[in-house]
Scaffold this motif. Structure first.
Motif, mmCIF file in Angstrom:
data_model
loop_
_atom_site.group_PDB
_atom_site.id
_atom_site.type_symbol
_atom_site.label_atom_id
_atom_site.label_comp_id
_atom_site.label_asym_id
_atom_site.label_seq_id
_atom_site.Cartn_x
_atom_site.Cartn_y
_atom_site.Cartn_z
ATOM 1 N N PRO A 1 95.633 118.480 48.474
ATOM 2 C CA PRO A 1 94.541 118.474 47.499
ATOM 3 C C PRO A 1 94.927 117.743 46.212
ATOM 4 N N ALA A 2 93.969 117.021 45.643
ATOM 5 C CA ALA A 2 94.238 116.150 44.489
ATOM 6 C C ALA A 2 94.818 116.920 43.306
ATOM 7 N N ASP A 3 94.357 118.150 43.064
ATOM 8 C CA ASP A 3 94.870 118.893 41.911
ATOM 9 C C ASP A 3 96.330 119.290 42.108
ATOM 10 N N VAL A 4 96.714 119.584 43.359
ATOM 11 C CA VAL A 4 98.116 119.903 43.656
ATOM 12 C C VAL A 4 98.975 118.656 43.476
ATOM 13 N N ARG A 5 98.507 117.541 44.029
ATOM 14 C CA ARG A 5 99.234 116.271 43.862
ATOM 15 C C ARG A 5 99.450 115.956 42.394
ATOM 16 N N GLU A 6 98.418 116.136 41.598
ATOM 17 C CA GLU A 6 98.499 115.771 40.179
ATOM 18 C C GLU A 6 99.564 116.585 39.456
ATOM 19 N N ARG A 7 99.649 117.873 39.761
ATOM 20 C CA ARG A 7 100.670 118.710 39.111
ATOM 21 C C ARG A 7 102.064 118.227 39.460
ATOM 22 N N PHE A 8 102.280 117.931 40.730
ATOM 23 C CA PHE A 8 103.599 117.463 41.158
ATOM 24 C C PHE A 8 103.919 116.088 40.576
ATOM 25 N N GLU A 9 102.956 115.187 40.601
ATOM 26 C CA GLU A 9 103.202 113.837 40.088
ATOM 27 C C GLU A 9 103.484 113.857 38.592
ATOM 28 N N ARG A 10 102.791 114.733 37.872
ATOM 29 C CA ARG A 10 102.966 114.795 36.416
ATOM 30 C C ARG A 10 104.340 115.353 36.040
ATOM 31 N N ASP B 1 109.369 120.540 34.460
ATOM 32 C CA ASP B 1 109.478 121.128 33.121
ATOM 33 C C ASP B 1 110.043 122.544 33.159
ATOM 34 N N GLY B 2 110.447 122.990 34.356
ATOM 35 C CA GLY B 2 111.024 124.319 34.504
ATOM 36 C C GLY B 2 110.026 125.407 34.833
ATOM 37 N N SER B 3 108.727 125.088 34.839
ATOM 38 C CA SER B 3 107.708 126.093 35.136
ATOM 39 C C SER B 3 107.652 126.368 36.639
ATOM 40 N N ARG B 4 107.101 127.524 36.991
ATOM 41 C CA ARG B 4 107.056 127.947 38.377
ATOM 42 C C ARG B 4 106.050 127.117 39.178
ATOM 43 N N ILE B 5 106.377 126.888 40.443
ATOM 44 C CA ILE B 5 105.440 126.293 41.391
ATOM 45 C C ILE B 5 104.746 127.442 42.106
ATOM 46 N N ASP B 6 103.438 127.430 42.089
ATOM 47 C CA ASP B 6 102.681 128.507 42.712
ATOM 48 C C ASP B 6 102.831 128.453 44.233
ATOM 49 N N ASP B 7 102.965 129.628 44.845
ATOM 50 C CA ASP B 7 103.085 129.691 46.304
ATOM 51 C C ASP B 7 101.916 128.983 46.993
ATOM 52 N N ALA B 8 100.727 129.087 46.408
ATOM 53 C CA ALA B 8 99.536 128.482 47.022
ATOM 54 C C ALA B 8 99.633 126.962 47.064
ATOM 55 N N ASP B 9 100.245 126.363 46.044
ATOM 56 C CA ASP B 9 100.428 124.912 46.040
ATOM 57 C C ASP B 9 101.306 124.484 47.217
ATOM 58 N N LEU B 10 102.367 125.252 47.454
ATOM 59 C CA LEU B 10 103.269 124.886 48.540
ATOM 60 C C LEU B 10 102.681 125.234 49.904
ATOM 61 N N ALA B 11 101.807 126.221 49.951
ATOM 62 C CA ALA B 11 101.086 126.493 51.196
ATOM 63 C C ALA B 11 100.207 125.293 51.554
ATOM 64 N N ALA B 12 99.609 124.665 50.551
ATOM 65 C CA ALA B 12 98.796 123.467 50.786
ATOM 66 C C ALA B 12 99.657 122.310 51.278
ATOM 67 N N VAL B 13 100.857 122.176 50.722
ATOM 68 C CA VAL B 13 101.788 121.129 51.161
ATOM 69 C C VAL B 13 102.191 121.366 52.611
ATOM 70 N N ARG B 14 102.548 122.590 52.926
ATOM 71 C CA ARG B 14 102.954 122.899 54.303
ATOM 72 C C ARG B 14 101.798 122.676 55.269
ATOM 73 N N GLY B 15 100.591 122.987 54.831
ATOM 74 C CA GLY B 15 99.416 122.749 55.671
ATOM 75 C C GLY B 15 99.205 121.269 55.957
ATOM 76 N N ALA B 16 99.477 120.435 54.957
ATOM 77 C CA ALA B 16 99.344 118.987 55.147
ATOM 78 C C ALA B 16 100.363 118.473 56.161
ATOM 79 N N TYR B 17 101.595 118.951 56.063
ATOM 80 C CA TYR B 17 102.618 118.558 57.042
ATOM 81 C C TYR B 17 102.208 118.997 58.451
ATOM 82 N N GLU B 18 101.733 120.226 58.561
ATOM 83 C CA GLU B 18 101.355 120.744 59.877
ATOM 84 C C GLU B 18 100.248 119.890 60.495
ATOM 85 N N ALA B 19 99.271 119.516 59.681
ATOM 86 C CA ALA B 19 98.146 118.740 60.188
ATOM 87 C C ALA B 19 98.561 117.336 60.627
#
Length: 323
Positions: free
Chosen positions: A144-153, A258-276
């Motif tokens: 999802p674009a919002d997840v990508r944006e957080r990681f890219e930033r 920046d040291g802030s936490r990565i939300d579990d849901a963001d990584l669930a979306a990443v894992r879902g993309a790999y699975e697909a």
């Protein structure tokens, strides 16, 4: 006449070009020497190239095949998993047969990574044991674009703790190096080193989440946050470890840059993309696989019976110039 036929394992996506020897005794070294440009070009368009049915009796032929392409075989330094050296190549990750290794791009937890990976199936498992692949650009697009944006930033910050009896030691991670050499290596890469009591070590490095492929110009998902993050642990292991130590003391952790936490849901979306995007095929003994490490992620499925896959890495690319 060329005793090799060409096709594609996944034609609907034009991924993994297949070259099959149609006669016995075809040397992969000699054939590759005559077809280097053809194989290099197909690797760019298909992301991976599989040679099947060639005469590959041992690791020395595998090594010779890799060297046809004119690249030095890289040492596996700053490693994150246990491997053994076999001549000038390595075993694949030495995890128990029951474990699955999630899809990832090799060394994408740091600022420099090999351009190409090479696999040799010396012994194919009785069942399972595939090395699944996934198009890194397709994974990027599917997240999802919002997840990508957080990681890219922010990028990804990896915190690693090396201590005896938990994970791999710093001596295994930096083979052949003493403390001074480790400090030099890390200093050249912008990795923060903190020596800990009891011969322990902590390293911290902030790296890319996404990169641009140098040939195709495509954006590719290129990090291992989903492997290093605490959410990668099964619930029982996660709870047990966090009762013993703080999260930052775990062998591996991942945060935003920046040291802030990565939300579990963001990584669930990443894992879902790999699975697909997962593509898998059963190994056959003697298979040789070339992989563009930026174009295609790889992993390992669980397996039954003996399995021996050797690996080589060549070339170097990165998001930060070193020393």
């Amino acid at each position: 006449m060329d005793d090799v036929k060409e096709s594609c394992l996944f034609p609907e996506r034009d991924r993994v070009a297949l070259y099959e020897a149609t006669a016995p005794g075809v040397s992969p070294v000699e054939w590759a020497m005559a077809n280097v440009e053809r194989l290099n070009a197909r690797l760019v368009t298909a992301g991976a190239v599989l040679l099947r049915g060639f005469d590959v009796p041992d690791a020395s032929v595998f090594s010779g095949f890799v060297k046809v392409f004119g690249e030095e075989l890289a040492e596996y330094t700053y490693r994150s998993t246990p491997r053994s050296k076999v001549g000038d190549v390595y075993t694949s990750t030495e995890y128990p047969a029951s474990e699955v290794i999630p899809l990832h791009n090799e060394n994408s937890y740091t600022s420099r990574w090999p351009q190409r990976l090479w696999f040799y199936s010396a012994v194919a498992a009785q069942s399972g044991g595939e090395t699944p692949l996934a198009d890194s650009h397709a994974v990027y697009q599917r997240i999802p674009a919002d997840v990508r944006e957080r990681f890219e930033r922010h990028g990804v910050r990896y915190v690693r703790n090396y201590r005896a009896g938990m994970g791999i030691s710093w001596e295994e991670t930096f083979p052949g190096m003493d403390r001074a050499a480790v400090e030099r290596f890390c200093g050249e890469r912008g990795i923060v080193v903190e020596w800990q009591p009891g011969n322990g070590l902590r390293t911290t490095e902030t790296c890319q989440a996404v990169a641009t492929h140098p040939v195709t110009g495509k954006q590719v998902w290129l990090n291992q946050a989903h492997l290093f993050h605490v959410s990668s642990l099964n619930e029982a292991t996660r709870l047990a470890l966090l009762e013993l130590m703080a999260e930052e003391e775990l062998p591996r952790s991942a945060y935003f840059g920046d040291g802030s936490r990565i939300d579990d849901a963001d990584l669930a979306a990443v894992r879902g993309a790999y699975e697909a995007e997962t593509l898998a095929f059963p190994w056959q003994a003697g298979d040789l696989l070339m992989v563009d490490n930026m174009a295609m992620a790889h992993g390992r499925n669980s397996f039954v019976g003996p399995r021996k896959v050797l690996v080589a890495m060549t070339g170097s690319h990165g998001s930060r110039q070193t020393g």
